[in-house]
Design an enzyme around this catalytic site. Sequence first.
Site, short mmCIF file in Angstrom:
data_model
loop_
_atom_site.label_atom_id
_atom_site.label_comp_id
_atom_site.label_asym_id
_atom_site.label_seq_id
_atom_site.Cartn_x
_atom_site.Cartn_y
_atom_site.Cartn_z
CE1 TYR A 171 -3.93 2.18 0.64
CE2 TYR A 171 -2.71 3.03 2.52
CZ TYR A 171 -3.79 3.11 1.65
OH TYR A 171 -4.71 4.12 1.79
CE LYS A 175 -3.65 5.01 -1.51
NZ LYS A 175 -4.66 5.50 -2.46
#
Length: 311
Positions: A171, A175
């Site tokens: 993640y 990001k």
Amino acid sequence: MIKGEFMNESMLGKVAVVTGAGGGIGRDIALQLAQAGARVVVNDIGVSLSGEGSDAGPAAAVVAEIRTAGGEAAVNTDSIATREGAQRLIQQAVDSFGRIDCVVNNAGILRDRYFHKMSEEEWDAVMKVHLYGSFYTSRAAAGLFKEQGGGSFVHMTSTSGLVGNRAQANYAAAKMGIVGLSRTIAIDMQRSGVRSNCIAPFAWGRMVASVPITTDAQRLAAQRKQQLMTSAKVAPLAVFLASDLAADVNGQVFAVRGNEIMLMSQPRPVKSVHQSEGWTVQSIAEHALPAVRSALTPLEETADVFNWPPV
């Protein structure tokens, strides 16, 4: 246009696409874009946080809300994790409403796992939705934006990447990749009047609620966050960045935490050291590192940096 107490016309005549808009932050962004006058394509494939299942109901429910309030909206259930799905999504905006002015890349899933235990599938799944999905939808709209001489991208990043969180290597990497993607889009397309910015949202949604709570202190903190850090608090900044009111804002990263809006720093040199004869391993250890040590970034997580209660 939606009529109501908080009506504004910052997106009047515009067409916006919002991915992952069946609930949470995406839903509130879609609703507030419509409230600002935009015609909205609500994209959501209706999956679980882990990316499983499929249900058109969430996107259809948001579209129904917009239409009931007097706005215009269309349902899309294509997967933006594929180039073909993203292209169909953008084409639907043009087919339904004649143009496209804004893409909000909000769709996301979680596959949390400590890095040394993370599988290739868990890595790929998160990358495909977050990073590849943001690329695919942005790329599908870029040519249209260039032709019409304007457009806006609003991407969702996270302090998981900007600062760090445990068990989220996939993640966090995705990001931070989105930050680089957004910055380069801003640079590449500024001459065409195209803008690209990021938001790191703090909001109580399915993703935050999925984090385990093991102590009373964590439970109390979670209750306060749930009350103050709502997804509706994030949406006004997204609508602002999508609109012409933000015509001079490009390549930036913001965070929204309750009633706070923060402009986030982006990597720039902090300290430098120079030695005319160059460096050796030993001289780095003896001189370079001591000179910059005070400026080293601590190994902190998001909760360590944002350690004050939300307001």
